[in-house]
Design an enzyme around this catalytic site. Structure first.
Site, PDB file in Angstrom:
ATOM      1  N   PHE B  12      16.967  67.132  44.874  1.00 57.23           N
ATOM      2  CA  PHE B  12      17.463  68.237  46.238  1.00 57.23           C
ATOM      3  C   PHE B  12      17.050  69.814  46.145  1.00 57.23           C
ATOM      4  O   PHE B  12      17.869  70.428  46.895  1.00 57.23           O
ATOM      5  CB  PHE B  12      18.872  67.568  45.889  1.00 57.23           C
ATOM      6  CG  PHE B  12      19.129  67.730  47.342  1.00 57.23           C
ATOM      7  CD1 PHE B  12      18.734  66.914  48.689  1.00 57.23           C
ATOM      8  CD2 PHE B  12      20.074  68.638  48.246  1.00 57.23           C
ATOM      9  CE1 PHE B  12      19.002  66.522  49.617  1.00 57.23           C
ATOM     10  CE2 PHE B  12      20.448  68.011  49.562  1.00 57.23           C
ATOM     11  CZ  PHE B  12      20.077  67.704  50.585  1.00 57.23           C
ATOM     12  N   LYS B 129       3.884  63.769  41.538  1.00 53.84           N
ATOM     13  CA  LYS B 129       2.638  63.072  41.296  1.00 53.84           C
ATOM     14  C   LYS B 129       2.780  62.293  39.618  1.00 53.84           C
ATOM     15  O   LYS B 129       2.009  61.392  39.824  1.00 53.84           O
ATOM     16  CB  LYS B 129       1.106  63.832  41.183  1.00 53.84           C
ATOM     17  CG  LYS B 129       1.159  64.908  42.467  1.00 53.84           C
ATOM     18  CD  LYS B 129       0.207  66.232  42.361  1.00 53.84           C
ATOM     19  CE  LYS B 129       0.887  67.173  42.335  1.00 53.84           C
ATOM     20  NZ  LYS B 129       1.918  68.145  42.903  1.00 53.84           N
ATOM     21  N   GLU B 153       2.624  59.215  49.746  1.00 50.00           N
ATOM     22  CA  GLU B 153       1.921  59.793  50.391  1.00 50.00           C
ATOM     23  C   GLU B 153       1.535  61.468  50.462  1.00 50.00           C
ATOM     24  O   GLU B 153       0.471  61.770  50.499  1.00 50.00           O
ATOM     25  CB  GLU B 153       1.721  59.633  52.081  1.00 50.00           C
ATOM     26  CG  GLU B 153       0.891  60.282  52.782  1.00 50.00           C
ATOM     27  CD  GLU B 153      -0.057  59.461  52.592  1.00 50.00           C
ATOM     28  OE1 GLU B 153      -1.010  60.070  52.102  1.00 50.00           O
ATOM     29  OE2 GLU B 153      -0.536  58.417  53.522  1.00 50.00           O
ATOM     30  N   VAL B 156      -0.540  63.340  47.557  1.00 52.46           N
ATOM     31  CA  VAL B 156      -2.086  64.282  47.259  1.00 52.46           C
ATOM     32  C   VAL B 156      -2.081  64.852  49.172  1.00 52.46           C
ATOM     33  O   VAL B 156      -1.887  64.258  50.109  1.00 52.46           O
ATOM     34  CB  VAL B 156      -3.015  63.026  46.962  1.00 52.46           C
ATOM     35  CG1 VAL B 156      -4.389  63.923  47.710  1.00 52.46           C
ATOM     36  CG2 VAL B 156      -2.864  62.659  46.241  1.00 52.46           C
ATOM     37  N   GLU B 214       2.916  79.465  40.783  1.00 56.95           N
ATOM     38  CA  GLU B 214       4.039  79.860  40.207  1.00 56.95           C
ATOM     39  C   GLU B 214       3.932  80.439  38.694  1.00 56.95           C
ATOM     40  O   GLU B 214       2.620  81.424  38.752  1.00 56.95           O
ATOM     41  CB  GLU B 214       4.245  78.504  39.418  1.00 56.95           C
ATOM     42  CG  GLU B 214       4.240  77.157  39.999  1.00 56.95           C
ATOM     43  CD  GLU B 214       5.921  76.362  40.424  1.00 56.95           C
ATOM     44  OE1 GLU B 214       6.250  76.902  39.810  1.00 56.95           O
ATOM     45  OE2 GLU B 214       5.565  76.158  41.601  1.00 56.95           O
ATOM     46  N   LYS B 229      -3.688  64.722  41.566  1.00 55.86           N
ATOM     47  CA  LYS B 229      -4.170  63.839  42.038  1.00 55.86           C
ATOM     48  C   LYS B 229      -5.670  63.217  42.434  1.00 55.86           C
ATOM     49  O   LYS B 229      -5.710  62.055  42.809  1.00 55.86           O
ATOM     50  CB  LYS B 229      -4.563  65.028  43.402  1.00 55.86           C
ATOM     51  CG  LYS B 229      -3.248  65.763  43.276  1.00 55.86           C
ATOM     52  CD  LYS B 229      -2.987  67.554  44.715  1.00 55.86           C
ATOM     53  CE  LYS B 229      -1.967  67.949  44.413  1.00 55.86           C
ATOM     54  NZ  LYS B 229      -1.854  69.188  44.350  1.00 55.86           N
TER      55      LYS B 229
END
Lengths: 348, 348
Positions: B12, B129, B153, B156, B214, B229
């Site tokens: 969350f 991923k 979905e 990527v 990051e 990806k």
């Protein structure tokens, strides 16, 4: 046991024949990937007669007959059929591929043909813009009522999955604006003018010489083809209720080489831009007009016969799809994709 | 009576909360468009506890509690739950949105979580991923066996319908090559270098300052995110069986401003290009590497956080999709789209 799907071809021009080639090439893949045994049972042509065989028609033989200038009569089984009306009323296909030429005035006779087929409970996949631009609401309601599919991926940007993205890729989204370059002929002409310094007339003749433009280029050059495609997207993806005449439309016939050059000098290019937008009052308005776009942006980079569509929605901010190198075989593929999606029940 | 679909959130963070916002905003649309009554029944967070209520959880209250730094315990109904493992083993949801952070080493613990949920017959829609890059074949086979959906979905190009296009827009096609720019951070850095003459370090600090990169930028800068990806697309759309370590990978850490400038002088730009291609021997090979592309082409025009994917297939020659302005809300939308598509049975 694979699911058996009988199909027939109504119209057997460049696109219909490219589809027949593609279907023959993909029969094994359709069986392997979708457990689908596709059986051709009918072909109705404009000038080479028609043939129906409920047990399965030899599609390769039909292609040979038409390509060699012959007639399909020898492939027909059972009592002779009269005209197209008989074919539509009796053809024993689960799905008909309708690829007769687009009538930009009222969509006829294809509109009536498709209506009659759907009314009989036959799925229709069409590459013909006419019935969709003039009858989308009616035909899709009829299809729903009869429990069959009415799909038409190939009407906009050939076989590129523009309408599939609307169904499967943008569920529960609200499309606010659709922008794009939908007509290859005019984009090719504009590109030749800006790249090679051709006049409009020279570029048009070049486009005719290589088969990109029709002998009568009115539909493309005056923006009708683009307007019809814009109507289809507005009505299908934005719940509009437009007809081609509702589109504010300006073609490229009056674009002079000097206009292209002065745009270039200002860091811009001219594109025949199509737009459908939801106005403040909730209505959908559409336009097709030559528009200057900045060099370096995506629209200016769309050259030759490439086409592009851009969606603005309330969930994905902007999504763009480009199709390159269109041809009868890419249009044919859109029909094949429609067939697969109908066969697996995605029209419901 | 609409179909009732109970959903729970495993994770969350930014994406999970953006999805909760979007879901609340779209409840009426989902009911109107798809006859779907979506009922949130659980939320499991990293640092704010968890709550389950089979009768329906107040999702707005859960958002408030987490955003104000509180705990979800007060929203929980029934016997107290221990850790995430209990949530996974007992959460009474038809579908779980899994959005915990990606582990690029082995996909854990999400891989085990998703496996356990699917094994229980729970649909999983994930933006993570890791489980897809490391467990796609296993998890999708398990989902098929249990008759549930495993969709992703958002892994990527955020919520852009890249995988939906594979399913719905390219049926019976064979994808020969997938090319693209999949990592926003590195594309932003390269764009700042070429536009503003920044060094790599300056552009990276800028990206960190505005929250695009990051604090530890390794995953983006060294090409791991792009490689993961690429693996997902290769495995899902080309039937590959790659892992991230199988990708020939080179990041942009060593790109100097001088490299960007010398490319520019040659009419080119540097992009971190991702590619998966079917080799002569039938195997799928993948690479991620800085590549010079011509200015004026579509790839060079992909600037900032925009991403792009280009498919070469045996039916549509080339199809390109671009996504602009990504954010947690576009990633959230991909999860919502997965939910709708699963709810209407399109995982079968």
């Amino acid at each position: 046991m694979p699911d058996r799907l009988t199909v027939a071809f109504l119209g057997f021009g460049n696109v219909g024949r490219a589809l027949a080639d593609l279907l023959l090439r993909k029969l094994d893949t359709l069986r392997a990937d979708y457990d689908l045994a596709v059986v051709p049972v009918g072909v109705a042509t404009g000038g080479h007669g028609l043939a129906v065989d409920p047990a399965g028609l030899d599609l390769a033989a039909a292609l040979d007959a038409v390509r060699s200038g012959g007639d399909l009569a020898a492939l027909h089984a059972g009592t002779p059929l009269g005209a197209t009306a008989d074919f539509i009323a009796t053809c024993p296909a689960d799905l008909v591929f309708e690829t007769i030429p687009t009538n930009p005035q009222d969509g006829e006779p294809a509109l009536s043909y498709d209506r009659a087929l759907l009314d009989r409970g036959v799925h229709v996949a069409t590459a013909n813009k006419g019935p969709v631009a003039f009858g989308y609401r009616e035909l899709s309601a009829l299809a729903r009522e009869r429990g069959v599919g009415f799909f038409f991926e190939s009407t906009v940007m050939d076989g590129a999955p523009v309408l599939a993205v609307g169904r499967e890729g943008l569920p529960a989204a609200r499309v606010r604006r659709v922008t794009g370059i939908f007509n290859s002929t005019t984009n090719y002409i504009l590109t030749r003018m800006e790249r090679d310094g051709m006049t409009f007339d020279e570029a048009l003749r070049e486009a005719q010489a290589i088969g990109i433009a029709e002998t009568d280029p009115t539909l493309d050059v005056d923006g009708w083809d683009a307007a019809i495609k814009t109507v289809i997207l507005a009505n299908v993806l934005m719940d509009g209720d437009l007809r081609p005449a509702d589109v504010e439309r300006e073609g490229i016939r009056d674009i002079a080489l000097a206009d292209v050059e002065s745009a270039e000098a200002a860091g811009e290019r001219i594109r025949l831009l199509c737009e459908a937008v939801r106005a403040e009052d909730g209505a959908v308005r559409a336009s097709v007009r030559p528009t200057r776009v900045p060099i370096g942006g995506v629209l200016a980079g769309v050259t030759g016969t490439t086409s592009i569509v851009d969606f603005e929605t309330d969930t994905l901010h902007r999504l763009t799809i480009l199709e390159h190198d269109p041809g009868p075989e890419t249009t044919a593929y859109g029909l094949l994709a429609d067939m697969v999606n109908i066969a697996r029940g995605r029209h419901r």
